[in-house]
Design a protein around this motif. Structure first.
Motif, short mmCIF file in Angstrom:
data_model
loop_
_atom_site.label_atom_id
_atom_site.label_comp_id
_atom_site.label_asym_id
_atom_site.label_seq_id
_atom_site.Cartn_x
_atom_site.Cartn_y
_atom_site.Cartn_z
N LYS A 1 41.22 48.45 35.79
CA LYS A 1 41.16 48.86 34.54
C LYS A 1 42.51 49.64 34.36
O LYS A 1 42.91 49.56 33.24
N THR B 1 36.90 46.45 40.23
CA THR B 1 37.16 46.48 38.67
C THR B 1 37.43 47.81 38.06
O THR B 1 38.42 47.77 37.04
N GLN C 1 45.90 41.88 42.33
CA GLN C 1 44.66 42.01 41.96
C GLN C 1 43.83 41.20 43.27
O GLN C 1 43.84 40.08 43.33
N TRP D 1 32.94 42.09 34.44
CA TRP D 1 34.08 41.76 35.60
C TRP D 1 35.00 40.56 34.92
O TRP D 1 36.28 40.71 35.15
N LEU E 1 40.35 40.96 42.92
CA LEU E 1 39.13 40.54 42.06
C LEU E 1 38.67 39.20 42.67
O LEU E 1 37.53 38.85 42.92
N VAL F 1 37.37 42.42 32.42
CA VAL F 1 38.56 43.30 33.40
C VAL F 1 39.42 42.45 33.76
O VAL F 1 40.65 42.55 33.67
N PHE F 2 39.03 41.09 34.34
CA PHE F 2 40.15 40.32 34.75
C PHE F 2 41.07 39.98 33.64
O PHE F 2 42.23 39.66 33.75
N GLU G 1 32.69 46.13 42.12
CA GLU G 1 32.66 47.35 40.93
C GLU G 1 34.11 48.36 41.39
O GLU G 1 34.53 48.77 40.40
N TRP H 1 43.08 42.57 32.40
CA TRP H 1 44.36 42.42 33.59
C TRP H 1 45.39 41.66 33.21
O TRP H 1 46.59 41.56 33.35
#
Length: 115
Positions: free
Chosen positions: A37, A33, A44, A76, A46, A79-80, A30, A83
């Motif tokens: 954003k 992410t 990254q 999620w 993630l 968001v990836f 969380e 990005w």
């Protein structure tokens, strides 16, 4: 202290270790992410966090299914993807396709968990 199996988590004190790690992973994801954003850098974390969550989820499948929400996993993933769309041209060409494929594979695997 009650022992109920030979598994490492087979006692009262350790039985919720999987839950704790999954909750920690979700919290970390969380935070990542939220940062991603607004991030336009090629860094990254993630996918590494998703990969670790998957390792834990394989061992503690029931806990993962109870704690992970399919809607959050989709957030999620979005968001990836957002990005990646913003930063794709900054990623060295020799890694670009592999990073996207890695993300797609990790999210496909993660989508098997949750409710």
């Amino acid at each position: 202290m009650k022992i109920f199996s030979t598994a490492p988590e087979g006692n009262e004190l350790a039985q919720y270790v999987g839950v704790d790690y999954i909750k920690f992973s979700i919290s970390t994801i969380e935070s990542v992410t939220d940062w991603m954003k607004k991030n336009d850098n090629i860094a990254q974390p993630l996918l590494a966090n998703i990969d670790l969550l998957l390792m834990i989820s394989h061992k503690y499948t029931t806990d993962a299914n109870l704690l992970l929400e399919k809607r959050k996993i989709q957030e999620w993933k979005q968001v990836f993807n957002d990005w990646f769309a913003r930063c794709e041209s900054k990623i060295p060409a020799k890694y670009r396709e592999g990073i996207k494929e890695n993300g797609d594979e990790l999210f496909k695997e993660l989508e098997q968990y949750g409710h």
